[in-house]
Structures are given as C-alpha cells and as structure tokens.
Design a protein around this motif. Structure first.
Motif, short mmCIF file in Angstrom:
data_model
loop_
_atom_site.label_atom_id
_atom_site.label_comp_id
_atom_site.label_asym_id
_atom_site.label_seq_id
_atom_site.Cartn_x
_atom_site.Cartn_y
_atom_site.Cartn_z
N UNK A 265 -3.80 -13.31 0.98
CA UNK A 265 -3.27 -11.95 0.75
C UNK A 265 -2.67 -11.37 2.01
N UNK A 266 -3.30 -11.62 3.17
CA UNK A 266 -2.76 -11.11 4.44
C UNK A 266 -1.44 -11.79 4.77
N UNK A 267 -1.39 -13.13 4.58
CA UNK A 267 -0.16 -13.87 4.87
C UNK A 267 0.97 -13.41 3.96
N UNK A 405 -3.65 -0.41 0.80
CA UNK A 405 -4.06 -1.78 0.47
C UNK A 405 -3.51 -2.77 1.49
N UNK A 406 -2.28 -2.55 1.94
CA UNK A 406 -1.70 -3.43 2.95
C UNK A 406 -2.43 -3.28 4.28
N UNK A 407 -2.83 -2.07 4.60
CA UNK A 407 -3.60 -1.85 5.83
C UNK A 407 -4.92 -2.59 5.76
N UNK A 408 -5.58 -2.56 4.59
CA UNK A 408 -6.84 -3.30 4.42
C UNK A 408 -6.64 -4.78 4.68
N UNK A 409 -5.50 -5.32 4.23
CA UNK A 409 -5.23 -6.75 4.40
C UNK A 409 -4.93 -7.12 5.84
N UNK A 410 -4.37 -6.20 6.61
CA UNK A 410 -3.88 -6.53 7.96
C UNK A 410 -4.78 -6.05 9.09
N UNK A 424 -3.74 -15.40 16.87
CA UNK A 424 -2.50 -15.39 16.10
C UNK A 424 -2.53 -16.40 14.96
N UNK A 425 -1.95 -16.01 13.83
CA UNK A 425 -1.82 -16.88 12.67
C UNK A 425 -0.36 -17.31 12.50
N UNK A 426 -0.14 -18.28 11.63
CA UNK A 426 1.24 -18.73 11.39
C UNK A 426 2.11 -17.59 10.87
N UNK A 427 1.55 -16.73 10.00
CA UNK A 427 2.34 -15.63 9.45
C UNK A 427 2.69 -14.58 10.50
N UNK A 428 1.96 -14.58 11.64
CA UNK A 428 2.28 -13.64 12.72
C UNK A 428 3.55 -14.05 13.47
N UNK A 559 2.08 -17.66 -1.52
CA UNK A 559 2.36 -16.44 -2.28
C UNK A 559 3.65 -15.78 -1.82
N UNK A 560 4.07 -16.05 -0.59
CA UNK A 560 5.30 -15.48 -0.06
C UNK A 560 6.47 -16.47 -0.14
N UNK A 561 6.25 -17.61 -0.82
CA UNK A 561 7.26 -18.65 -0.88
C UNK A 561 8.38 -18.35 -1.86
#
Length: 748
Positions: A265-267, A405-410, A424-428, A559-561
C-alpha cells in the motif's frame, strides 16, 4: 573451427601487446598526449574484453547460399584474415539475417542452414535445415544431419544463469531484434516467449549496428531485481558486449542503494503520478513566508523582515525558474539588499553606491542572526532531507496534499542518528530523483565551506595516499630489480602504469555515477511493474526516447504497475511508440500453459496465452496435506539431478517455509540472491521468481497467493509459468477452481 580459434588467439595476443605498449607510456606528456593515451587504452581494453568474451560458442552456424561459392560461417563476432577476407560473420551483420529468417516458403537464397553445437573448442553436434535439396552436391548430401537445434536447447537443464539464444533465434524474434533504433519499441509477450533474451540480443545488435552513436552515451538495461540481473549478466558478455549498465530502479540513484521493504500500500501511494505534484508542493512548503515580522538584532540596531519583503524576494526567485537551491541565491540577494538599505538608514547614511551596497550585503551575510533567518526562510535542501522531513511530519504531508489515509501509509520516523542505511525503499528512489530535479545542486561555495570543516580528515586521507604511493614506488623498484628491467623502465613510470589501470572508467561506470546521464538507448525488462513515478525518472534518462520495453500486462504484480502500455507511455511519447507481440512459448510445456491459461480470465478480459511448441509428458499434479510440516519430503522428491527446482510460496509465508525447507532439504536456499540462482532448490516468492526459469516448480498454497493482493491472479499466472518441465501444487485447504486441471497426486 580450429582455424577460427587460431585467428582469435592471434588477435588476442596482438591486442594485448597494443594495450601494453600504450600503458607503458606512463602518465607523462602534454594533456593531449595523456588524453590520446587514455582513449587508446580504453579502446584496446574493450576490444580485448570482447575477444575473451566469445571463447565459448565462437562459431555456431553455417549458411550455404546460391549467391556465394563458399559457405558463410556465423558466430558471435566478425573475424577476417590479414588480407581482410571474411572468416566469420558477426550474427548481427545484415548478411547473417537469413540464418534466422529463412523458411522453406521464403528461403532468401539459402540452400542449407547448419547449426553447430560446440563444447569448448570442439564440435559435438551438427543439425541441418534444407531449403533446396536439388542444389546440394553429392558431398553435401553425405553430411546431412537433422536434429532441431531449438528443441535441443529447450531440453537442456537449467543452470541458474540465462543462456544466449543467438544460435536458435526464431524469425519473429529476429525481426524484433533488428528493429530500428529510434522511438520506443514495446515487446509484449507471454511467459516463455523469449522477451528477455530478445531484449538482450537487441542490445547487442544495436551496439554493433550503431556503435559510434551508442558508445558515447551507453545502453542501460533495467531489470526488476538484483537476482534477475545476476541471472542475465553473462548473456551480453558472451555476445561480445561488455560495456552495458545493468541496474534496477532501487540502484538508479547514485550513492544510494534502496534495500528497505515496505507494505504494498505504501509503495502504491509513492508510485502514483500525483506524487510529482506532492513533491513540488513539499519543496514550495520549505520556502517559508513569515506570518509576523522577523526582527534581527545586530546589537547596534535591529533590522526587520516583514511578509511583504519576503514575498517580493520569493517572487523574484520563482521568476528566475531556477531549481530551489539555485533560486535561493536570488532570494538571498534580494533580502540582503533590503537589509543593507535598512542598515544604511539606521547608520544615518543616504544612498549607497553599488560597491558600498555590495560590501554591506557581504557583511550582513556573515552575521549569525541574518544567516539563521535566511536558513529558516529558504534552506538549502538535499533530496534526502526533503523526503525525510516530509514523511516524518503529518503537517508537512497535509500541506503537500496527501490525504489522511495516504499519510497513514507513508508516515515513518527519521533514520536514527541521521544514518539513512536501510531507510530507503525502491519506491523512494523515483521520489528522490524527482526531488533532485526540483531542488538542483547546492551552491559549490556552501559545499566547499562544509568541506573545510572536515579539513583534518582530508589531510589524513592525503597522508594515507602519499604513504600508499611510497609503498607502490618501493614495490615497483623491487619488481624491476628482480626482473632485471631497472635499466629499461624507471620505477615511477612502472608504478604510474599500474595506477592508471584504475583510472579508465567505462561508459557504464561513468553513467552509474551520474544521476543526469542521458543514455543512447534504454531497455526495460518486466516493464509492466514500473510505477508512473518510475517512468518519470526513466524518461529523464532517455531524452531521445530511444527505448526497448519488454513485458506482459497479464503478469503485472505491482499495485502501481501498468494496466495498458498507452497509459504509461502516451504522456511522454504519444505517437512515438510501437508494439510487437511474441506469440510462441518456447519455454513452458503445453500441459502447464493450458493450466495457466485457465487463470487468465481472472487477470483481465481478452488476454490470451502464448502457444507452446512442445509437451513435457508431465501433467501438473496437486497434493492436499493436513499441514505444511510435510512439505520438505515432497520437495526433496522433486529435485532434478543437475537441474533446478523452485518452491514458490506466498509472501507472508516466505520466512516460515523458507527456513523449514532450508533446514531439511540438502542444498536448499531460502530467499533471492546469487545463492538462490546456484542452488538445486530455492524457496522464493512470486516477485522473487519473476523473470526466472526452473526445471520444476512446487507451488505452495495457491489460494493464499490469489487472495494476497488485488493482483493475486496475475501472481498465480506468473508462478504457474516458471517451469520448463514439471509443476506440482501443495495445499492445505481447497484447491482453487481454476487449477482443476491438476491431477491428484498419490497420497492426496
């Protein structure tokens, strides 16, 4: 064959001698001399690397043409004798096209196509395709052979590394490989259709055909994960290409490797296209305007900055259209000019000359109170500082336009002690890249000031470097004395020669260190997984929009693909991309592909599975167990001698099942990485297995994979298509209805 290898050995010796002669010149001479020496050293070094890379499978084919008196031999690179007579044709040369495209219906002037199978420098198999039997001589007829080279290659056991297919490229693949360089080529293909190897051979073909154009800017190959890159890393060197940058999204920001994991969900939030607007707002939020007048006490007098002054300064900075860190200079100059005029008035002085105003501005710049105010209003920022500040503050995320909701995820705390390793993650990474574009570089004067604070460390480093050079010089003297060469070459020159070996950075190495590098061509594998933000980052590295994109929309797991290629590409290259489709599955047996095809309606309407060209004789099986404690013996019974077995598991159970299987099955490895590629048994999630192939697969708890995410059906489709021979399913609950083709295994 022996003659070709003799020529190869001779060219290696000559090239090594040329390289040695250049390096022996040392580091002296004019700037032009050094530049020419370095250019030749790189050229000979790259040529030597290509000559060594083609040792295995140097020549793999022969063409008998109606237009040629002598047969043409096809191989991994071109070879000529000293009189420029052709000995071996590079597979990428136009004259070699009939080797891949000729058919009985369209023979292209070919009477016979011969496939040569080699082991080392020895021919171990010969396979012939005939197109015109009447034109063969009696001697030719006596040497005919018939086994199909492609099916022989498909029947080989997996080794943990992808092999090149240069000897068995098929017509539809060859057409794509030789497509024109310009524009974006999308290669859509289902499992086993050879998307990846087509992409890699296209990279080799483009570098051969457009070497002068691409050598300066290089080629980037972007893969989904490091395990996948290890899997494919030997293909291009084996084709004679050694200067291509292989990377993942996680490694595409210089100086940073993103290794942390995060929820899907965060990614997904970070990957959405609207994050570009969020980052822009986050930057603007750090260009603060005071809500009340700021008083700057300088002792002798007090200066004041009200909102009107600051708004005027910000307006001027924004109109400069410079990135944040460069625009700061415009903002600061306007503020300092205003403060200087206030100070002059407080001192009872009237209008100031420009040089007097400049002096007063500089004097105020060094005042601690002034510096503190400027840093609060318009701070210098790195991309890392911006994102850490954003994701650790609900207030800043709200100002940037993120929902609750987005703040909760990030939301996440800053890295402990300022150390960002593992943060750091790949989505970062695409977000850092976006921030870097908006922030720009920090003023070199500021960087120099910061460097001065570390003067002691720099001095220590210089002392260490001097000691290392002294040691190198002492070693060089010793070597020259022992070899009797001290009268021929001085020690300083000898030591410099070996130091210089490390200074010749390849195009790929320079590109990897430069975030703003623009590549001549970019190849993206598993491209359906890239988020819109990742595409923004990638397009910055391809201003000419010369790209090859390979993927399968049915296998999208992120999910972002991508849902469609147009959705991802039209914002950047509307009307400038074209699509080719691979329709034949060379890897997955028909029995397994029929099972996988049953899943496609769950993935999306209108999707079709590629046609398999062979059967394995092993129908897929399923076994229901009371619990997974008995999984290890089942896995052990599926091990392939000298081959590879994958146990594909739901992500939530990866650690549990991986440790249990690794503890009880000899040679088993849990998780991705180089060890998993070499191991006879690897326990992997669907994401970790994507793009790889195995002799057999044991799929565990398919129902959980289906239910694990909105893209669960796509994940199941991927898992069902990794095997080249056999597939088994182990489950504790009811078997999903879409897997009804699986026969019940004994003991169920």
């Amino acid at each position: 064959m022996a003659g070709l290898y003799r020529r190869l050995d001779l060219l290696r010796v000559r090239t090594q001698r040329q390289l040695d002669d250049v390096l022996a010149q040392g580091g002296g001479g004019t700037h032009q001399n050094r530049s020419e020496r370095d250019t030749f050293a790189v050229m000979y070094g790259e040529r030597l690397a290509r000559l060594w890379a083609v040792e295995n499978g140097l020549c793999f084919g022969r063409l008998d043409l109606t237009s040629e008196e002598r047969p043409l031999y096809i191989g991994r690179l071109g070879l000529s004798d000293d009189d420029q007579a052709r000995l071996l044709i590079d597979w990428r040369a136009p004259v070699a096209q009939p080797f891949y495209r000729a058919t009985p219906a369209a023979p292209m002037g070919v009477t016979r196509r011969r496939h040569l199978q080699t082991r080392g420098r020895r021919v171990i198999g010969v396979n012939d395709d005939l197109f015109d039997l009447d034109r063969l001589t009696d001697a030719d007829r006596a040497t005919l052979n018939g086994e199909a080279a492609l099916l022989a290659a498909l029947d080989e056991k997996r080794t943990g590394r992808m092999r090149d297919i240069v000897a068995t490229i098929q017509a539809e693949q060859d057409r794509i490989i030789r497509g024109e360089l310009s524009g974006i080529l999308v290669v859509q293909g289902g499992p086993g259709t050879g998307k990846t190897v087509v992409a890699l051979h296209r990279a080799a073909y483009l570098l051969y055909t457009h070497r002068e154009r691409l050598a300066r800017r290089g080629v980037l190959i972007l893969g989904p994960n490091l395990t996948f890159l290890r899997y494919i890393e030997q293909v291009l060197p084996s084709l004679g290409e050694t200067d291509v940058l292989l990377s993942t999204v996680a490694d595409l920001y210089p100086g940073l490797t993103a290794t942390a994991r995060e929820p899907a969900a965060s990614a997904a939030v970070k990957g959405a296209a609207r994050m570009a607007e969020v980052i822009a707002r986050a930057v603007a939020d750090r260009q603060r305007m005071p809500s009340r007048t700021i008083e700057i006490d300088l002792g002798r007098h007090t200066l004041r900055l009200d909102q009107r002054i600051c708004e005027a300064a910000r307006g001027r900075a924004l109109r400069s259209r410079r990135p944040h860190n460069q625009a700061r200079a415009v903002f600061v100059r306007h503020i300092l000019t205003t403060l200087a005029k206030q100070a002059a008035k407080a001192l009872g002085r009237g209008m100031l000359e420009e040089d007097e105003l400049a002096d007063l501005r500089e004097e105020l710049r060094t005042e601690p109170a002034v510096k503190a105010a400027l840093n609060r209003l318009w701070p210098y920022l790195t991309p890392q500082q911006l994102l850490i500040g954003l994701f650790s503050s609900r207030e800043r995320m709200a100002h940037a336009g993120l929902t609750a909701a987005e703040q909760d995820a990030l939301l996440r705390p800053p890295p402990r002690g300022g150390a960002a390793a593992g943060y750091w993650t790949e989505a970062d990474v695409p977000l850092l890249d976006e921030a870097a574009e908006l922030l720009g570089d920090i003023d070199p004067m500021v960087l120099r000031a910061a460097a001065l604070q570390a003067e002691e460390e720099l001095a220590a480093a210089r002392r260490a470097e001097a000691a290392e050079r002294d040691a190198e010089l002492a070693y060089a003297r010793e070597v020259l004395e022992l070899t009797g060469m001290s009268e021929i070459m001085d020690a300083e020159r000898f030591a410099a020669r070996h130091r210089d070996d490390d200074l010749h950075l390849t195009t790929a190495e320079r590109a990897a260190a430069d975030r703003t590098w623009a590549f001549g061509h970019i190849i993206v594998d598993e491209a359906q997984e890239l988020s819109p933000m990742a595409w923004r980052m990638l397009m910055r590295r391809s201003p000419n929009r010369s790209m090859t994109i390979v993927g399968d929309l049915a296998q999208t797991g992120s999910a972002a693909g991508a849902a469609t290629w147009a959705e991802m590409l039209d914002p950047y290259a509307a009307g400038r991309w074209r699509q080719e489709t691979l329709t034949v599955n060379y890897r997955t047996p028909a029995e397994l592909m029929a099972l996988a095809a049953d899943v496609l309606p769950l993935v999306g309407p209108g999707l079709r599975a590629p046609r398999s060209v062979r059967e394995s004789g092993e129908p897929p099986w399923a076994r229901r167990v009371d619990d997974l404690a008995g999984l290890a013996p089942i896995v052990a019974g599926q091990i392939v001698p000298d081959g590879r077995l994958a146990v594909i598991v739901p992500a939530a159970r990866a650690a549990e099942i991986g440790s249990a299987v690794a503890a009880r099955v000899p040679g088993a490895v849990a998780g991705p990485g180089a060890d998993a590629l070499e191991a006879p048994v690897a326990v992997l999630t669907v994401a970790e297995a994507k793009g790889l192939e195995f002799d057999r697969v044991v799929l565990v708890q398919p129902g959980e994979i289906l239910a694990d995410s909105p893209r669960g059906a796509g994940d199941l489709y991927v898992a069902l298509t990794r095997a080249t021979r056999g597939l088994g399913v182990v489950h504790t609950g009811e078997l999903p209805a879409v897997l009804g083709r699986c026969r019940a295994a004994p003991g169920t």
